[in-house]
Enzyme design. Structure first.
Site, PDB file in Angstrom:
ATOM      1  N   CYS A  13       1.240 -18.868  -5.309  1.00  0.00           N
ATOM      2  CA  CYS A  13       0.570 -18.836  -4.007  1.00  0.00           C
ATOM      3  C   CYS A  13       0.259 -20.241  -3.519  1.00  0.00           C
ATOM      4  O   CYS A  13      -0.218 -21.071  -4.286  1.00  0.00           O
ATOM      5  CB  CYS A  13      -0.728 -18.057  -4.175  1.00  0.00           C
ATOM      6  SG  CYS A  13      -1.846 -18.323  -2.830  1.00  0.00           S
TER       7      CYS A  13
HETATM    8  N1  NDP Z   1      -2.048 -11.843  -2.101  1.00  0.00           N
HETATM    9  C1  NDP Z   1      -1.915 -12.945  -1.401  1.00  0.00           C
HETATM   10  O1  NDP Z   1      -2.727 -13.871  -1.485  1.00  0.00           O
HETATM   11  C2  NDP Z   1      -0.773 -13.128  -0.477  1.00  0.00           C
HETATM   12  C3  NDP Z   1       0.333 -12.343  -0.581  1.00  0.00           C
HETATM   13  N2  NDP Z   1       1.414 -12.544   0.232  1.00  0.00           N
HETATM   14  C4  NDP Z   1       2.571 -11.660   0.078  1.00  0.00           C
HETATM   15  O2  NDP Z   1       3.623 -12.107   0.902  1.00  0.00           O
HETATM   16  C5  NDP Z   1       4.330 -11.012   1.481  1.00  0.00           C
HETATM   17  C6  NDP Z   1       4.398 -11.191   2.966  1.00  0.00           C
HETATM   18  O3  NDP Z   1       3.113 -10.934   3.521  1.00  0.00           O
HETATM   19  P1  NDP Z   1       2.892 -10.811   5.101  1.00  0.00           P
HETATM   20  O4  NDP Z   1       3.226 -12.119   5.731  1.00  0.00           O
HETATM   21  O5  NDP Z   1       1.548 -10.264   5.336  1.00  0.00           O
HETATM   22  O6  NDP Z   1       3.941  -9.695   5.493  1.00  0.00           O
HETATM   23  P2  NDP Z   1       4.886  -9.573   6.719  1.00  0.00           P
HETATM   24  O7  NDP Z   1       5.738 -10.762   6.823  1.00  0.00           O
HETATM   25  O8  NDP Z   1       5.533  -8.240   6.613  1.00  0.00           O
HETATM   26  O9  NDP Z   1       3.842  -9.585   7.926  1.00  0.00           O
HETATM   27  C7  NDP Z   1       3.158  -8.417   8.252  1.00  0.00           C
HETATM   28  C8  NDP Z   1       2.570  -8.496   9.642  1.00  0.00           C
HETATM   29  O10 NDP Z   1       1.311  -9.093   9.566  1.00  0.00           O
HETATM   30  C9  NDP Z   1       1.285 -10.279  10.394  1.00  0.00           C
HETATM   31  N3  NDP Z   1       0.513 -11.266   9.649  1.00  0.00           N
HETATM   32  C10 NDP Z   1       0.799 -11.835   8.455  1.00  0.00           C
HETATM   33  N4  NDP Z   1      -0.168 -12.675   8.088  1.00  0.00           N
HETATM   34  C11 NDP Z   1      -1.085 -12.624   9.072  1.00  0.00           C
HETATM   35  C12 NDP Z   1      -2.308 -13.260   9.288  1.00  0.00           C
HETATM   36  N5  NDP Z   1      -2.795 -14.157   8.433  1.00  0.00           N
HETATM   37  N6  NDP Z   1      -3.011 -12.963  10.416  1.00  0.00           N
HETATM   38  C13 NDP Z   1      -2.536 -12.077  11.320  1.00  0.00           C
HETATM   39  N7  NDP Z   1      -1.358 -11.437  11.164  1.00  0.00           N
HETATM   40  C14 NDP Z   1      -0.653 -11.715  10.069  1.00  0.00           C
HETATM   41  C15 NDP Z   1       2.731 -10.650  10.594  1.00  0.00           C
HETATM   42  O11 NDP Z   1       2.933 -11.291  11.829  1.00  0.00           O
HETATM   43  P3  NDP Z   1       3.247 -12.867  11.916  1.00  0.00           P
HETATM   44  O12 NDP Z   1       4.139 -13.214  10.746  1.00  0.00           O
HETATM   45  O13 NDP Z   1       3.904 -13.037  13.225  1.00  0.00           O
HETATM   46  O14 NDP Z   1       1.915 -13.551  11.842  1.00  0.00           O
HETATM   47  C16 NDP Z   1       3.419  -9.303  10.610  1.00  0.00           C
HETATM   48  O15 NDP Z   1       3.351  -8.699  11.860  1.00  0.00           O
HETATM   49  C17 NDP Z   1       3.601  -9.751   1.019  1.00  0.00           C
HETATM   50  O16 NDP Z   1       4.295  -9.215  -0.082  1.00  0.00           O
HETATM   51  C18 NDP Z   1       2.241 -10.258   0.584  1.00  0.00           C
HETATM   52  O17 NDP Z   1       1.692  -9.498  -0.472  1.00  0.00           O
HETATM   53  C19 NDP Z   1       1.431 -13.539   1.166  1.00  0.00           C
HETATM   54  C20 NDP Z   1       0.379 -14.377   1.298  1.00  0.00           C
HETATM   55  C21 NDP Z   1      -0.859 -14.205   0.530  1.00  0.00           C
HETATM   56  N1  LIG Z   2      -0.327 -16.489  -1.396  1.00  0.00           N
HETATM   57  C1  LIG Z   2       0.719 -15.845  -1.908  1.00  0.00           C
HETATM   58  N2  LIG Z   2       0.492 -14.904  -2.829  1.00  0.00           N
HETATM   59  C2  LIG Z   2       1.543 -14.258  -3.283  1.00  0.00           C
HETATM   60  C3  LIG Z   2       2.847 -14.540  -2.877  1.00  0.00           C
HETATM   61  N3  LIG Z   2       3.688 -13.709  -3.507  1.00  0.00           N
HETATM   62  C4  LIG Z   2       2.917 -12.929  -4.277  1.00  0.00           C
HETATM   63  N4  LIG Z   2       1.631 -13.257  -4.160  1.00  0.00           N
HETATM   64  C5  LIG Z   2       0.474 -12.682  -4.841  1.00  0.00           C
HETATM   65  O1  LIG Z   2       0.431 -13.164  -6.186  1.00  0.00           O
HETATM   66  C6  LIG Z   2       0.213 -12.058  -7.068  1.00  0.00           C
HETATM   67  C7  LIG Z   2       0.676 -12.374  -8.489  1.00  0.00           C
HETATM   68  O2  LIG Z   2      -0.166 -13.379  -9.025  1.00  0.00           O
HETATM   69  P1  LIG Z   2       0.027 -13.989 -10.508  1.00  0.00           P
HETATM   70  O3  LIG Z   2      -1.085 -14.985 -10.599  1.00  0.00           O
HETATM   71  O4  LIG Z   2      -0.130 -12.864 -11.473  1.00  0.00           O
HETATM   72  O5  LIG Z   2       1.366 -14.618 -10.590  1.00  0.00           O
HETATM   73  C8  LIG Z   2       0.990 -10.951  -6.383  1.00  0.00           C
HETATM   74  O6  LIG Z   2       0.661  -9.675  -6.851  1.00  0.00           O
HETATM   75  C9  LIG Z   2       0.598 -11.181  -4.937  1.00  0.00           C
HETATM   76  O7  LIG Z   2      -0.625 -10.620  -4.581  1.00  0.00           O
HETATM   77  C10 LIG Z   2       3.046 -15.563  -1.930  1.00  0.00           C
HETATM   78  O8  LIG Z   2       4.168 -15.899  -1.544  1.00  0.00           O
HETATM   79  N5  LIG Z   2       1.949 -16.188  -1.478  1.00  0.00           N
END
Ligand code: NDP
Ligand SMILES: Nc1nc2c(ncn2[C@@H]2O[C@H](COP(=O)(O)O)[C@@H](O)[C@H]2O)c(=O)[nH]1
Length: 327
Positions: free
Chosen positions: A175
């Site tokens: 992340c």
């Molecule tokens: N657990 C974590 O800390 C994180 C996990 N991830 C992982 O990355 C993958 C992609 O995630 P994600 O970008 O949400 O999925 P998507 O790319 O499918 O986006 C989903 C929707 O949410 C919008 N969106 C995404 N982030 C935000 C935000 N911060 N505020 C408002 N709208 C938002 C996007 O629009 P737009 O792109 O136009 O904004 C899109 O319409 C997932 O598998 C997720 O679990 C990603 C980051 C953090």
């Molecule tokens: N901010 C982001 N978080 C992400 C991304 N891809 C996955 N994830 C999150 O990490 C956990 C796994 O964590 P780990 O410490 O066990 O390796 C996963 O389940 C997601 O919630 C990303 O691209 N950006």
């Protein structure tokens, strides 16, 4: 917020043992209508799980969540798991086409046992709309929604109809959300889990930041029903990431779901790619996790996971590792 801490700042305090062997300790957990061998689920990421691993986990009684990055395969996947009488567990996003996918599932009467809404910022109207839609169309599915990092978010998603919430914004190994946005639970994931668990009336899945098997017991202590893990599952023979060899040593690729490698473009990148040490078969890690958790249960003075939930703990100055990084 006071008392902010993370996994490496905490040690659980042992109670008198009530079993004669660690083998007597039961690590199983019930989520929805099914009971699983461990309170652990590999992350729904493309370098962590594929259909082969999902099948193996389901056959052996472990929980799994298939990722959502090959959306066109999901219907056939659910069908094939159902034909084998195994649990079906998939992920969805929140974009328009995902509503069509839910409609198609309903039309085919193909109801997955578990659906996970997998979005970076889960405390949002788009997730709430998707929860409500899935609950209307597929009421028998057990619905997990995330990711969130505050009690308000847990309450709102539960209120919208989520059966469980997933907690963890930014603690993951690949992340970079914490660096690129300045937000998240990175560095205090365990305290955030405790904060969220106090508000939760339904199960919580703690997601990200697990670096040792002891962190699983700590998550249970601070309110998790289940723990989602990426990096510790990335290095196996079966792991879908590419295997590379450097100076005679093997490594496996592990990349974030919001990385350029996953997205295929440099837009809103919040994840990176790394290589982790190769570590042999997945079954070895699952067995070791079970044995370590059985041991945790024995130290808690019980014979089931419930005993861990009430143990005392201390905060350890300068981390439990005492300067020795073991992972
Ligand atoms: N657990 C974590 O800390 C994180 C996990 N991830 C992982 O990355 C993958 C992609 O995630 P994600 O970008 O949400 O999925 P998507 O790319 O499918 O986006 C989903 C929707 O949410 C919008 N969106 C995404 N982030 C935000 C935000 N911060 N505020 C408002 N709208 C938002 C996007 O629009 P737009 O792109 O136009 O904004 C899109 O319409 C997932 O598998 C997720 O679990 C990603 C980051 C953090
Ligand atoms: N901010 C982001 N978080 C992400 C991304 N891809 C996955 N994830 C999150 O990490 C956990 C796994 O964590 P780990 O410490 O066990 O390796 C996963 O389940 C997601 O919630 C990303 O691209 N950006």
């Amino acid at each position: 917020m006071e008392n902010v801490f993370d996994y490496e700042d905490i040690q659980l305090i042992p109670n008198k043992c009530i079993v004669d062997s660690r083998a007597e300790c039961d690590t199983s957990v019930t989520l929805g209508k099914h009971t699983f061998k461990l309170p652990v689920v590999p992350a729904n990421m493309q370098t962590i799980i594929d259909e082969t691993i999902a099948l193996k986990l389901a056959e052996e009684g472990y929980f799994y969540i298939m990722h959502r990055f090959q959306p066109e395969t999901r219907m056939d996947f659910i069908r094939s798991m159902k034909n084998k009488n195994l649990i079906s567990s998939i992920s969805v996003g929140v974009k328009e086409e995902e509503f069509d996918f839910v409609d198609a599932l309903k039309q085919e009467t193909l109801v997955p046992d578990y659906i996970t809404i997998d979005i970076a910022h889960g405390h949002s109207n788009s997730v709430i709309r998707m929860i409500q839609y899935i609950k209307e169309q597929l009421p028998d599915t057990f619905l997990i929604a995330g990711n969130v990092g505050t009690p308000e978010a847990v309450r709102e998603l539960e209120h919208a109809g989520a059966d469980a919430t997933k907690v963890g914004i930014g603690p993951g190994k690949v992340c970079i959300t914490k660096i690129k946005t300045g937000f998240g639970t990175g560095g205090w994931q365990l305290a955030a889990l405790r904060w969220c668990a106090k508000a939760a009336t339904k199960p919580i899945i703690a997601d990200g930041g697990i670096r040792t098997h002891g962190d699983i017991a700590k998550s249970v202590r601070f309110g998790a029903s289940m723990v989602m893990i990426g990096s510790l599952f990335a290095g196996h023979e079966e792991s879908p990431g590419e295997t590379v060899e450097r100076d005679g040593k093997k490594y496996k690729e592990y990349f974030g779901s919001a990385s350029e490698f996953q997205k295929g473009e440099k837009k809103n990148v919040e994840g990176k790619k790394m290589f982790v040490d190769y570590k042999g078969p997945l079954s070895d890690t699952l067995n070791e996790m079970e044995q370590d958790l059985q041991s945790s249960i024995s130290y808690s003075g019980g014979s089931t996971l419930e005993a861990i939930r009430t143990v005392d703990y201390v905060m350890v100055k300068n981390s439990i590792f005492n300067g020795d990084k073991v992972y």
